[in-house]
Structures are given as structure tokens and as C-alpha cells.
Enzyme design. Structure first.
Site, PDB file in Angstrom:
ATOM      1  CE  LYS A  22      84.539  55.278  41.530  1.00  0.00           C
ATOM      2  NZ  LYS A  22      84.827  54.046  40.786  1.00  0.00           N
ATOM      3  CG  ASN A  23      82.617  51.841  43.617  1.00  0.00           C
ATOM      4  OD1 ASN A  23      83.013  52.468  42.633  1.00  0.00           O
ATOM      5  ND2 ASN A  23      83.437  51.372  44.550  1.00  0.00           N
ATOM      6  CB  CYS A 126      92.796  52.476  39.942  1.00  0.00           C
ATOM      7  SG  CYS A 126      91.990  54.027  40.290  1.00  0.00           S
ATOM      8  NE  ARG A 131      91.106  46.659  40.345  1.00  0.00           N
ATOM      9  CZ  ARG A 131      90.463  47.813  40.394  1.00  0.00           C
ATOM     10  NH1 ARG A 131      90.979  48.887  39.881  1.00  0.00           N
ATOM     11  NH2 ARG A 131      89.283  47.889  40.959  1.00  0.00           N
ATOM     12  CG  ASP A 317      87.380  51.538  47.273  1.00  0.00           C
ATOM     13  OD1 ASP A 317      88.440  51.068  46.829  1.00  0.00           O
ATOM     14  OD2 ASP A 317      86.285  51.426  46.678  1.00  0.00           O
ATOM     15  NE  ARG A 409      88.562  56.784  37.359  1.00  0.00           N
ATOM     16  CZ  ARG A 409      88.963  55.636  37.873  1.00  0.00           C
ATOM     17  NH1 ARG A 409      90.205  55.471  38.238  1.00  0.00           N
ATOM     18  NH2 ARG A 409      88.124  54.641  38.017  1.00  0.00           N
TER      19      ARG A 409
HETATM   20  C1  UD1 Z   1      85.267  47.150  43.217  1.00  0.00           C
HETATM   21  C2  UD1 Z   1      85.204  48.651  43.407  1.00  0.00           C
HETATM   22  C3  UD1 Z   1      86.517  49.179  43.968  1.00  0.00           C
HETATM   23  C4  UD1 Z   1      86.876  48.421  45.248  1.00  0.00           C
HETATM   24  C5  UD1 Z   1      86.839  46.908  45.027  1.00  0.00           C
HETATM   25  C6  UD1 Z   1      87.033  46.121  46.313  1.00  0.00           C
HETATM   26  C7  UD1 Z   1      83.667  49.449  41.721  1.00  0.00           C
HETATM   27  C8  UD1 Z   1      83.456  50.220  40.477  1.00  0.00           C
HETATM   28  N1  UD1 Z   1      84.919  49.290  42.125  1.00  0.00           N
HETATM   29  O1  UD1 Z   1      86.297  46.894  42.278  1.00  0.00           O
HETATM   30  O2  UD1 Z   1      86.348  50.570  44.240  1.00  0.00           O
HETATM   31  O3  UD1 Z   1      88.183  48.789  45.649  1.00  0.00           O
HETATM   32  O4  UD1 Z   1      85.570  46.525  44.472  1.00  0.00           O
HETATM   33  O5  UD1 Z   1      86.081  46.483  47.246  1.00  0.00           O
HETATM   34  O6  UD1 Z   1      82.729  49.003  42.343  1.00  0.00           O
HETATM   35  N2  UD1 Z   1      89.881  39.439  41.273  1.00  0.00           N
HETATM   36  C9  UD1 Z   1      90.429  38.354  40.615  1.00  0.00           C
HETATM   37  N3  UD1 Z   1      89.813  37.916  39.481  1.00  0.00           N
HETATM   38  C10 UD1 Z   1      88.678  38.507  38.989  1.00  0.00           C
HETATM   39  C11 UD1 Z   1      88.124  39.598  39.692  1.00  0.00           C
HETATM   40  C12 UD1 Z   1      88.755  40.043  40.837  1.00  0.00           C
HETATM   41  O7  UD1 Z   1      91.454  37.808  41.026  1.00  0.00           O
HETATM   42  O8  UD1 Z   1      88.168  38.063  37.957  1.00  0.00           O
HETATM   43  C13 UD1 Z   1      90.539  39.923  42.520  1.00  0.00           C
HETATM   44  C14 UD1 Z   1      91.065  41.363  42.391  1.00  0.00           C
HETATM   45  O9  UD1 Z   1      92.332  41.389  41.782  1.00  0.00           O
HETATM   46  C15 UD1 Z   1      91.103  41.773  43.839  1.00  0.00           C
HETATM   47  C16 UD1 Z   1      89.877  41.078  44.426  1.00  0.00           C
HETATM   48  O10 UD1 Z   1      89.554  40.014  43.537  1.00  0.00           O
HETATM   49  O11 UD1 Z   1      92.261  41.284  44.463  1.00  0.00           O
HETATM   50  C17 UD1 Z   1      88.669  41.943  44.646  1.00  0.00           C
HETATM   51  O12 UD1 Z   1      88.414  42.666  43.471  1.00  0.00           O
HETATM   52  P1  UD1 Z   1      86.942  43.105  43.049  1.00  0.00           P
HETATM   53  O13 UD1 Z   1      86.040  43.018  44.219  1.00  0.00           O
HETATM   54  O14 UD1 Z   1      86.567  42.351  41.816  1.00  0.00           O
HETATM   55  O15 UD1 Z   1      87.159  44.639  42.679  1.00  0.00           O
HETATM   56  P2  UD1 Z   1      86.396  45.477  41.580  1.00  0.00           P
HETATM   57  O16 UD1 Z   1      85.023  44.944  41.389  1.00  0.00           O
HETATM   58  O17 UD1 Z   1      87.264  45.684  40.402  1.00  0.00           O
END
Ligand code: UD1
Length: 430
Positions: A22-23, A126, A131, A317, A409
Site C-alpha cells: 500500500k505504502n 489515521c 502529524r 507499522d 484500507r
Molecule cells: C508513512 C506511512 C505510515 C508509517 C510512517 C512512518 C504511507 C502512506 N504511510 O506515513 O504507514 O507509519 O510513514 O514509517 O507511506 N512529521 C512532522 N512534520 C511533517 C511530516 C512528518 O513532524 O511535515 C512527523 C510525523 O508527525 C511523525 C514523523 O514525522 O512523527 C514521521 O512521519 P512520516 O514519516 O512523515 O509518516 P507518513 O509519511 O505520514
């Protein structure tokens, strides 16, 4: 609303086909916005998030066609999908779509790079923490974009000549922000360097596909990625890599119930430290010609001490699933969550099975128990919900998992995959 009914106690024996990730599927589909030519994706999983993203991309003008099923096609084989963004008809991604899936926010990168502007609603997804999107916005600013936030929307504009290469240094590893930076920089003028980039296999998969489309990217999979922007990208054909989270989840399911399962198409190298953790707990893991074979026969599970980390560390995850498993270990385990601050919502649901878990800040201490007892439980997010299924597979008596739309999902026909390996599990519809 659908529910899943499980009667615990059966060992898992047989074969489980692993679907496309999915990711990886989501950013690959979004990459179709970068080119007017057709991007064909094979091995696309049949998931609610993929269906929703097709709608979101359709709103921007992407034509999506799914190839008909071949006579010889296995029921679990992924779809082949053609995505053609001949013309972008709308650069706005509206609240009612984006609020349902956080990853849809990522359209901001390709829309801005190709069209010079994008208006994208702040995301949902989620409920596992706040986030924010600050890393995304700083990355786009580093490529010359101007950003305004207005009425819940991010308004982004490229300078008159288009995005320009720049230096992006993420303060913390972010998978999504790395995807967006990669896509945007591929069409920016000049060189972009991304530092502290995410190293997840899905980043490498996206970069591989972008390279097939004509992008010039070096270093994907390491912390520093170099991109030489090109004026345009072409179409390509790419197969989505196998889902490492689905792989790890079923590995933990068989670790929980005992038995012997071959995870067809799975790749151990995609799991980082997760299989090491299972081996230390007493699970056997063997790489075979067609996947990964996982088994546990008789012996009890040793307790674990695990901290979630960006790849190649233990993935957040799989944290909920590992916690379910730790409930049956012989002794006390510790799991520390460092990626998301609110990702222990499964704890109160696991307690309904009789689990003994104590949370102190970001660390959960799990005292193994001899038996778990089936219970009605509620799925709270995608990965948490599957931890309840894993607990249900070993719990005495009946478990009903409510709100399974979370599961749909990210897990393709989970009940079908598990029941053909001997689990008593069925979907109750309506
Ligand atoms: C992706 C994955 C999710 C996984 C996560 C971490 C997909 C679709 N989803 O989510 O399944 O759990 O990586 O491996 O691929 N953060 C900030 N500011 C930002 C962006 C992120 O502070 O602008 C923080 C987030 O709150 C979190 C951390 O960075 O604490 C990591 O998040 P991130 O790697 O961005 O997660 P996703 O890409 O949303």
C-alpha cells in the site's frame, strides 16, 4: 458495518500470498500526475485506500483503467492499472477527499512541479498523532515555492520559471515529505540534494519508477539523495514491491498461533530488523525460492525489547502487532514508540482479551499471560486493528472485531488469506 468474527486456537499452516505494498502503491499512483504519458502499475493491491486515491486522481484529470483479469490470474494477484494524466483539469485537492487519507496530501508535489500551482486541503488519515505538514512545506519552499495557508488549504505557487533545485534538510526522517521532495525535484530546474531522507524501501520503489520515467536520481535508499531536474517525464511500466508490513503481520500471526507458513513473494530484506526481532523471540525464518517461510513449533516465545525507528529499524507499522505477540511471551517485554506520539490506542482493546500492559510515556511494558480470552473489540486505526485480529487468532473462544473498514484500507482480503491457512475467521457483513 462489516465485522470480523474469529474463533481462536487453530495453528496456521500453508501459504499466504503477499500483496503489493500500500505504502508504495500510493506514491507511485500519485507520480502519474508528473507526466501526460501513461504510467502502468502492476501488482497494485485491491485496497480501500487505492480506490479512494483513484477518485482523488480522477478529480485532477487522471484517467484510470484497470486491465481485465487474465484467465490464469490467481485470485490474489494484484491489478495492472494504467494511469494517464493527459491534462490536469484541476489543481485543487478538496477537503472532503484529502481529509480521508493523509497520503493524498502528497499530490501537492507533482501538481506544483508540473502546473506551477496547487491548492491542497490539510490532511486527515489515521488518528495516531498530530502529524503536521511543516517538513513538506519547508521542502517545497527550498525549491522556490511560496506557501500560504488559507481556510484549511495550503496554497502553493512555483516561481515564474518553475521550481528550482535546492538543498532540503529534514529535521526528522519523514517518509511522506521525502516522497514529495523526490517528485517535485524531479521536474525542478537544476540539482536538488535531500539530506536526512527517509530510507524506506517504498522510497526506493518510487525512485526506481521515476528513473524509468526519465528522472535523474541517485542515492535513494540512503540518507542523502541527489536529483538532477529534467524538463519533462515520460510514461513507464512498474511493478509495486511486496508489502513488508503485510509480510511482518502474517509472520507475527504464525508466531502467535504456532504452525508453518510460506509468505509467497515476500522479501526478507524489506523488513529491516523486524525478522531479527522475531528470530530472537524464538521464531524460525527461512528465505525460500518463492518467499519467506516462518514457523514456530511448540516452544514458548522469549520476551522482547523493541524500539520503533525509521527503516531499517523496527517499523512503527508493526508495533501494534508485536505488542499482541508480546502478550503471549514468557515474561515481561518492553516496546517503545518513537515515531508517533499517540500510537498505543490498541492497548485498551488488547486489555479486553486479558492482556496485561502498562504504559509509561512512550514505553509499554507487557507482561506475558498464559491465555488470552476472546472478546468484542473495536478497531481504532489501520495497524492497531490487525493486532486485534492476531490476538483473536490465539484467544480462547470468539472474538468480534468491529469497525473493520480500518483493516480494509491496508490489508487485502485478510480473512480469506488467513482462513485458507486453517484459521476460523469470517467477515460478517451488514
Ligand atoms: C508513512 C506511512 C505510515 C508509517 C510512517 C512512518 C504511507 C502512506 N504511510 O506515513 O504507514 O507509519 O510513514 O514509517 O507511506 N512529521 C512532522 N512534520 C511533517 C511530516 C512528518 O513532524 O511535515 C512527523 C510525523 O508527525 C511523525 C514523523 O514525522 O512523527 C514521521 O512521519 P512520516 O514519516 O512523515 O509518516 P507518513 O509519511 O505520514
Amino acid at each position: 458495518m462489516d465485522r470480523i468474527r474469529i474463533v481462536g486456537g487453530a495453528k496456521l499452516e500453508g501459504r499466504i500470498p503477499i500483496s503489493g505494498a500500500k505504502n508504495a502503491a500510493l506514491p507511485l499512483m500519485i507520480a502519474s500526475l508528473l507526466t501526460p504519458y501513461t504510467l502502468t502499475l502492476d501488482n497494485l493491491p485491491r485496497l480501500a485506500d487505492v480506490v479512494l486515491l483513484k477518485r482523488i486522481l480522477g478529480n485532477h484529470g487522471v484517467e484510470v483503467t484497470v486491465a481485465g483479469k487474465r484467465a490464469s490470474q490467481d485470485e490474489f494477484e494484484g491489478d495492472s492499472v494504467r494511469l494517464t494524466a493527459g491534462e490536469i483539469v484541476d489543481t485543487t485537492a478538496p477537503y472532503d477527499l484529502v481529509s480521508r487519507m493523509r497520503a493524498s496530501f502528497w499530490v501537492i508535489g507533482p501538481l506544483l512541479a508540473r502546473m506551477g500551482e496547487a491548492k491542497v486541503s490539510l490532511p486527515g488519515g489515521c488518528a495516531i498523532g498530530t502529524r503536521p505538514v511543516d517538513f513538506f512545506l519547508d521542502a517545497l519552499k527550498a525549491l522556490g515555492a511560496t506557501i500560504d495557508i488559507e481556510a484549511g488549504y495550503v496554497l502553493s505557487k512555483a516561481p515564474s520559471g518553475g521550481l528550482k533545485g535546492g538543498r532540503i534538510t529534514f529535521p526528522k526522517v519523514s517518509v511522506g515529505a521525502t516522497h514529495v521532495a523526490l517528485m517535485a525535484a524531479s521536474l525542478a530546474k537544476g540539482e536538488t540534494v535531500i539530506e536526512n531522507a527517509a530510507r524506506e524501501p517504498e522510497i526506493v520503489d518510487l525512485a526506481d519508477c521515476l528513473i524509468k520515467m526519465g528522472a535523474k536520481i541517485e542515492g535513494a535508499g540512503s540518507s542523502t539523495i541527489h536529483i538532477q531536474g529534467v524538463p519533462s517525464l515520460s510514461g513507464a511500466r512498474h511493478s509495486v514491491l511486496p508489502d513488508r508490513i503485510e509480510t511482518g503481520t502474517y509472520a507475527m500471526a504464525v508466531a502467535m498461533t504456532g504452525g508453518d507458513i510460506t509468505l509467497e513473494g515476500a522479501r526478507r530484506d524489506l523488513l529491516g530488523s523486524a525478522f531479527d526481532v522475531l528470530e530472537e523471540a524464538g521464531v524460525t525464518v527461512e528465505v525460500t525460492n518463492d518467499g519467506v517461510r516462518v514457523g514456530r513449533n511448540g516452544a514458548g516465545l522469549r520476551p522482547m525489547n523493541v524500539t520503533t525507528e525509521p527503516f531499517p529499524g523496527f517499523p512503527t507499522d508493526l508495533q501494534a502487532q508485536l505488542m499482541a505477540l508480546a502478550c503471549r511471551a514468557e515474561g515481561s517485554s518492553k516496546i517503545t514508540e518513537t515515531i508517533f506520539e499517540n500510537r498505543f490506542m490498541h492497548v485498551q482493546e488488547l486489555a479486553r482479551f486479558g492482556a496485561k500492559i502498562h504504559i509509561d510515556g512512550r514505553t509499554a511494558t507487557i507482561e506475558g499471560v498464559d491465555t488470552l480470552k476472546g472478546a468484542p473489540v473495536m478497531a481504532t486505526d489501520l495497524r492497531a486493528s490487525v493486532s486485534l485480529v492476531i490476538a483473536g487468532l490465539v484467544a480462547e473462544g470468539e472474538t468480534i472485531v468491529n469497525r473493520v473498514y480500518h483493516l480494509d484500507r491496508g490489508f487485502e482480503r485478510l480473512e480469506a488469506k488467513l482462513s485458507r491457512c486453517g484459521a476460523t475467521i469470517e467477515r460478517l457483513t451488514g
